[in-house]
Design a protein around this motif. Sequence first.
Motif, PDB file in Angstrom:
ATOM      1  N   ALA A  28       8.285   8.041   0.810  1.00 33.65           N
ATOM      2  CA  ALA A  28       9.204   7.445   1.795  1.00 33.65           C
ATOM      3  C   ALA A  28       9.308   8.398   2.970  1.00 33.65           C
ATOM      4  CB  ALA A  28      10.562   7.220   1.160  1.00 33.65           C
ATOM      5  N   LYS A  29       9.252   7.861   4.192  1.00 33.01           N
ATOM      6  CA  LYS A  29       9.354   8.697   5.397  1.00 33.01           C
ATOM      7  C   LYS A  29      10.818   8.816   5.793  1.00 33.01           C
ATOM      8  CE  LYS A  29       5.166   9.559   7.367  1.00 33.01           C
ATOM      9  NZ  LYS A  29       4.652   9.897   8.654  1.00 33.01           N
TER      10      LYS A  29
ATOM     11  N   SER B 154       0.840  -1.206   0.000  1.00 38.18           N
ATOM     12  CA  SER B 154       0.000   0.000   0.000  1.00 38.18           C
ATOM     13  C   SER B 154       0.869   1.249   0.000  1.00 38.18           C
ATOM     14  CB  SER B 154      -0.950   0.001   1.200  1.00 38.18           C
ATOM     15  OG  SER B 154      -0.220  -0.037   2.414  1.00 38.18           O
ATOM     16  N   ASP B 155       2.148   1.109   0.385  1.00 39.80           N
ATOM     17  CA  ASP B 155       3.070   2.252   0.381  1.00 39.80           C
ATOM     18  C   ASP B 155       3.387   2.735  -1.036  1.00 39.80           C
ATOM     19  OD1 ASP B 155       3.157   2.301   3.106  1.00 39.80           O
ATOM     20  OD2 ASP B 155       5.160   1.442   3.279  1.00 39.80           O
ATOM     21  N   THR B 156       3.262   1.859  -2.038  1.00 35.68           N
ATOM     22  CA  THR B 156       3.551   2.285  -3.407  1.00 35.68           C
ATOM     23  C   THR B 156       2.373   3.026  -4.024  1.00 35.68           C
ATOM     24  OG1 THR B 156       2.911   0.119  -4.269  1.00 35.68           O
ATOM     25  CG2 THR B 156       5.252   0.469  -3.843  1.00 35.68           C
ATOM     26  N   ASP B 157       1.237   3.008  -3.379  1.00 36.28           N
ATOM     27  CA  ASP B 157       0.086   3.813  -3.798  1.00 36.28           C
ATOM     28  C   ASP B 157       0.161   5.105  -2.988  1.00 36.28           C
ATOM     29  OD1 ASP B 157      -2.440   5.010  -4.029  1.00 36.28           O
ATOM     30  OD2 ASP B 157      -3.498   3.094  -4.085  1.00 36.28           O
ATOM     31  N   ALA B 158       0.753   6.148  -3.604  1.00 33.31           N
ATOM     32  CA  ALA B 158       1.093   7.370  -2.861  1.00 33.31           C
ATOM     33  C   ALA B 158      -0.116   7.992  -2.171  1.00 33.31           C
ATOM     34  CB  ALA B 158       1.756   8.383  -3.789  1.00 33.31           C
TER      35      ALA B 158
ATOM     36  N   PRO C 299       2.021  10.630  16.082  1.00 33.71           N
ATOM     37  CA  PRO C 299       2.764  11.848  15.721  1.00 33.71           C
ATOM     38  C   PRO C 299       4.266  11.573  15.616  1.00 33.71           C
ATOM     39  CG  PRO C 299       1.290  12.243  17.586  1.00 33.71           C
ATOM     40  CD  PRO C 299       1.265  10.773  17.313  1.00 33.71           C
ATOM     41  N   SER C 300       4.905  12.254  14.663  1.00 30.18           N
ATOM     42  CA  SER C 300       6.328  12.037  14.419  1.00 30.18           C
ATOM     43  C   SER C 300       6.898  13.279  13.736  1.00 30.18           C
ATOM     44  CB  SER C 300       6.489  10.806  13.517  1.00 30.18           C
ATOM     45  OG  SER C 300       7.716  10.801  12.873  1.00 30.18           O
ATOM     46  N   ASP C 301       8.204  13.483  13.886  1.00 27.51           N
ATOM     47  CA  ASP C 301       8.876  14.593  13.197  1.00 27.51           C
ATOM     48  C   ASP C 301       9.293  14.196  11.780  1.00 27.51           C
ATOM     49  OD1 ASP C 301       8.641  16.279  15.381  1.00 27.51           O
ATOM     50  OD2 ASP C 301      10.525  15.597  16.258  1.00 27.51           O
ATOM     51  N   ASP C 302       9.114  12.926  11.437  1.00 31.59           N
ATOM     52  CA  ASP C 302       9.491  12.476  10.104  1.00 31.59           C
ATOM     53  C   ASP C 302       8.633  13.164   9.047  1.00 31.59           C
ATOM     54  OD1 ASP C 302      11.292  10.824  11.305  1.00 31.59           O
ATOM     55  OD2 ASP C 302      10.226   8.961  10.886  1.00 31.59           O
ATOM     56  N   LYS C 303       9.195  13.267   7.854  1.00 27.91           N
ATOM     57  CA  LYS C 303       8.505  13.885   6.717  1.00 27.91           C
ATOM     58  C   LYS C 303       8.577  12.931   5.530  1.00 27.91           C
ATOM     59  CE  LYS C 303       8.329  18.387   8.199  1.00 27.91           C
ATOM     60  NZ  LYS C 303       7.110  18.672   8.847  1.00 27.91           N
ATOM     61  N   PHE C 304       7.690  13.165   4.561  1.00 28.37           N
ATOM     62  CA  PHE C 304       7.778  12.439   3.302  1.00 28.37           C
ATOM     63  C   PHE C 304       8.847  13.114   2.446  1.00 28.37           C
ATOM     64  CE2 PHE C 304       3.362  11.609   4.631  1.00 28.37           C
ATOM     65  CZ  PHE C 304       3.374  10.222   4.592  1.00 28.37           C
TER      66      PHE C 304
ATOM     67  N   ILE D 116      17.826   8.501   6.814  1.00 33.23           N
ATOM     68  CA  ILE D 116      16.877   7.389   6.711  1.00 33.23           C
ATOM     69  C   ILE D 116      17.049   6.461   7.915  1.00 33.23           C
ATOM     70  CG2 ILE D 116      16.703   7.582   4.198  1.00 33.23           C
ATOM     71  CD1 ILE D 116      18.469   5.067   3.966  1.00 33.23           C
ATOM     72  N   TYR D 117      16.224   5.426   7.986  1.00 32.81           N
ATOM     73  CA  TYR D 117      16.155   4.535   9.150  1.00 32.81           C
ATOM     74  C   TYR D 117      17.487   3.928   9.559  1.00 32.81           C
ATOM     75  CZ  TYR D 117      16.377   0.715   5.785  1.00 32.81           C
ATOM     76  OH  TYR D 117      16.782  -0.134   4.799  1.00 32.81           O
ATOM     77  N   ASN D 118      18.406   3.709   8.597  1.00 34.42           N
ATOM     78  CA  ASN D 118      19.676   3.055   8.935  1.00 34.42           C
ATOM     79  C   ASN D 118      20.790   4.050   9.266  1.00 34.42           C
ATOM     80  OD1 ASN D 118      20.358   4.090   6.446  1.00 34.42           O
ATOM     81  ND2 ASN D 118      20.557   2.095   5.427  1.00 34.42           N
ATOM     82  N   GLY D 119      20.446   5.347   9.352  1.00 34.34           N
ATOM     83  CA  GLY D 119      21.413   6.365   9.732  1.00 34.34           C
ATOM     84  C   GLY D 119      22.110   7.059   8.566  1.00 34.34           C
TER      85      GLY D 119
END
Length: 198
Positions: A192-193, A126-130, A142-147, A159-162
């Motif tokens: 992508a977050k 479902s992530d590939t369906d923007a 809630p999160s500070d992450d952005k697309f 990204i998640y791995n630093g």
Amino acid sequence: MEAVLEKYIPKAAVPLCLELIKKNGVHLKIVNQRVTRHGDYRQMPDGSHQITVNAGSNPYRFLITLVHEIAHLVAFKTYSRRIKPHGKEWKRTFTSLMLPFINTQVFPSELLPLLALHFKNPKASSDTDARLALALGAYDPPSDDKFIFEIPPGGVFRIYNGKIFKRGNRRVKRYECVELATGRMYLFSPNAKVEPIS
């Protein structure tokens, strides 16, 4: 199992999910959040069926992921293991298993048109369906992450791995981003977050 499911999916979806789990002999394993996937299905060496789903706090994404993985099991049982994992047989199966859930008792009304469009030809994630990914994201904690698309050109993010990247231009559907440590170019999905770095 009913009490466990009630923690993760909308209450109205629990009876039908329980029926799918029992009917297909699923061993459901709920795991800590994995960044690279929402869930997976595998047939174990003893022939049993294990489905793993991330323990996110978004009940709608959890439900879609659970049914997505059950659809793999049902499609393999129905059509054989030689089918493509996200081919037409899986798409048909996933759509038919999801249809009973697509109503206002289970999903918020603003998600229903997006779900209806998505299930005309469901994607591998479902992530590939923007549009659907963005709408589901409204129900994440809630999160500070952005697309990626929210990061300005030239903006820097982690990204998640630093690994740290600088956002470049959009190329058709994806964004070109340069990894700062290596200078290598990568393509990122617009939804992508990532963690912005000022």
